[in-house]
Motif scaffolding. Structure first.
Motif, mmCIF file in Angstrom:
data_model
loop_
_atom_site.group_PDB
_atom_site.id
_atom_site.type_symbol
_atom_site.label_atom_id
_atom_site.label_comp_id
_atom_site.label_asym_id
_atom_site.label_seq_id
_atom_site.Cartn_x
_atom_site.Cartn_y
_atom_site.Cartn_z
ATOM 1 N N ASP A 101 0.831 -1.203 0.000
ATOM 2 C CA ASP A 101 0.000 0.000 0.000
ATOM 3 C C ASP A 101 0.866 1.254 0.000
ATOM 4 O OD1 ASP A 101 0.892 -0.492 2.600
ATOM 5 O OD2 ASP A 101 -0.863 0.462 3.518
ATOM 6 N N PHE A 102 2.006 1.205 0.680
ATOM 7 C CA PHE A 102 2.915 2.353 0.675
ATOM 8 C C PHE A 102 3.491 2.567 -0.722
ATOM 9 C CE2 PHE A 102 7.147 4.179 0.840
ATOM 10 C CZ PHE A 102 6.927 5.347 1.550
ATOM 11 N N LYS A 103 3.890 1.483 -1.375
ATOM 12 C CA LYS A 103 4.451 1.604 -2.719
ATOM 13 C C LYS A 103 3.448 2.198 -3.698
ATOM 14 C CE LYS A 103 7.670 -2.278 -2.159
ATOM 15 N NZ LYS A 103 8.019 -3.658 -2.591
ATOM 16 N N SER A 104 2.191 1.818 -3.536
ATOM 17 C CA SER A 104 1.142 2.359 -4.410
ATOM 18 C C SER A 104 0.975 3.856 -4.193
ATOM 19 C CB SER A 104 -0.186 1.645 -4.150
ATOM 20 O OG SER A 104 -0.095 0.283 -4.494
ATOM 21 N N ARG A 105 0.940 4.263 -2.938
ATOM 22 C CA ARG A 105 0.783 5.685 -2.629
ATOM 23 C C ARG A 105 2.001 6.489 -3.075
ATOM 24 N NH1 ARG A 105 -3.288 7.222 0.786
ATOM 25 N NH2 ARG A 105 -4.557 5.528 1.628
ATOM 26 N N LEU A 106 3.183 5.897 -2.920
ATOM 27 C CA LEU A 106 4.402 6.571 -3.347
ATOM 28 C C LEU A 106 4.407 6.774 -4.862
ATOM 29 C CD1 LEU A 106 7.174 7.708 -2.544
ATOM 30 C CD2 LEU A 106 8.110 5.403 -2.873
ATOM 31 N N PHE A 108 1.760 6.975 -6.778
ATOM 32 C CA PHE A 108 0.753 8.005 -7.086
ATOM 33 C C PHE A 108 1.296 9.398 -6.811
ATOM 34 C CE2 PHE A 108 -2.567 10.891 -5.651
ATOM 35 C CZ PHE A 108 -3.429 10.876 -6.737
ATOM 36 N N ALA A 109 1.940 9.554 -5.653
ATOM 37 C CA ALA A 109 2.477 10.871 -5.282
ATOM 38 C C ALA A 109 3.536 11.330 -6.285
ATOM 39 C CB ALA A 109 3.071 10.820 -3.874
ATOM 40 N N ARG A 112 1.797 12.368 -9.469
ATOM 41 C CA ARG A 112 1.082 13.630 -9.259
ATOM 42 C C ARG A 112 2.052 14.810 -9.271
ATOM 43 N NH1 ARG A 112 -3.873 15.362 -7.041
ATOM 44 N NH2 ARG A 112 -3.918 17.610 -7.401
#
Length: 320
Positions: A101-106, A108-109, A112
């Motif tokens: 989940d952290f890798k996914s958010r990273l 995305f960030a 972005r």
């Protein structure tokens, strides 16, 4: 998260230092160092927090800092960055970065940030004086010549109340004073003054009467969905476009956003997009990036008093 890249102004600091040479003191200029312009403000477990870090955090935190004075703002941001370093290190120790989940958010960030920075560059490049002037000229042509009316009104619940007020006005009562005392409209404290408005900014029942009256004349009771109105027309004029400088900021925003939307649309045209949640022909239509959805800024006739140029529902009989 803001779309603009940091525009940090770096100043060069020159210092004089004393150096002992053969027993004598000499003044010498030290070479300029890049870190002089980006001083270290704190250290956390040996890691530097510099002025540039504070600038990035201020931009990111944005609205939450708006009411703070500069000294308080810097102190709060620096305190936040210290906590950020401490907690981030604790997260690393607990292998948070290895979680999916952290890798996914990273990811995305990162995407972005890449998008925001590129669009900021494209928007800035498109916002030339010539482009803004063209938008202004096109909008001014649509505005100039349209009739505006400045009117006051008194709004009451019933027709009988309206007729009683009409009788008082016929006996010489002051319209503004009666509005302050008897109108239920929020603008009653201004003597019922609605400022200047165009015909399409009010409900038809109100506009048709207001635009038919001559300046100085008072209407019979007029019914609308808001109640009963007595209207007094103060002035009529041909609408003029505001000066360019009054609406420059709005135009700049419009040109920037339109350029960004156009750029995204252009990229979509050459990209291979597969939407598996809907038919292919529907997926090919870019819903989120159409330039038409970027609202063109309205050039108000009195930029310093937008509520006068375009009265809001709370103060007026109603906009359509």
């Amino acid at each position: 998260m803001t779309a603009s890249p940091i525009d940090q102004k770096l100043g060069l600091r020159f210092g004089l230092a004393c150096a002992a040479v053969t027993g004598c003191l000499m003044m010498a200029s030290l070479p300029v160092r890049a870190q002089d312009a980006d001083p270290v403000l704190a250290k956390v477990n040996g890691q530097d927090i510099r002025q540039s870090d504070v600038a990035v955090a201020e931009e990111e935190l944005g609205p939450s800092l708006a009411q703070m004075d500069p000294a308080t703002k810097t102190d709060n941001v620096l305190s936040f960055l210290i906590d950020l370093k401490i907690v981030a290190k604790a997260a690393e120790d607990k292998k948070i970065a290895d979680r999916e989940d952290f890798k996914s958010r990273l990811a995305f960030a990162r995407n972005r940030l890449l998008m925001d920075n590129l669009l900021a560059v494209e928007g800035k490049a498109a916002t030339t004086d010539a482009a803004m002037k063209k938008v202004y000229d096109d909008a001014a042509k649509q505005i100039t010549g349209e009739t505006e009316v400045r009117a006051r009104h008194i709004l009451v619940e019933t027709e009988d109340e309206a007729k009683a007020i009409e009788d008082e006005l016929k006996k010489g009562a002051d319209f503004a004073e009666l509005a302050k005392k008897k109108s239920k409209d929020p603008g009653a404290s201004d003597g019922g003054d609605l400022g200047f408005f165009t015909k399409d900014q009010m409900v038809p029942e109100f506009s048709s009467v207001a635009f038919a009256l001559e300046p100085g004349k008072i209407s019979d009771p007029v019914k609308s969905q808001f109640g009963w109105h007595i209207i007094k027309v103060e002035e009529k004029r041909s609408r003029k476009a505001p000066e360019f400088d009054q609406v420059k900021a709005q135009i700049e925003t419009y040109v920037t956003r339109k350029a960004q939307a156009d750029y995204v649309t252009k990229l979509r045209e050459t990209a291979k997009i597969e939407r598996l949640d809907k038919p292919a022909d529907a997926a090919a239509k870019p819903d989120a990036a159409k330039p038409a959805e970027v609202a063109k800024p309205e050039a108000k006739t009195e930029a310093a008093k937008p509520e006068t140029a375009k009265p809001e529902t709370a103060k007026t009989p109603a906009k359509k």
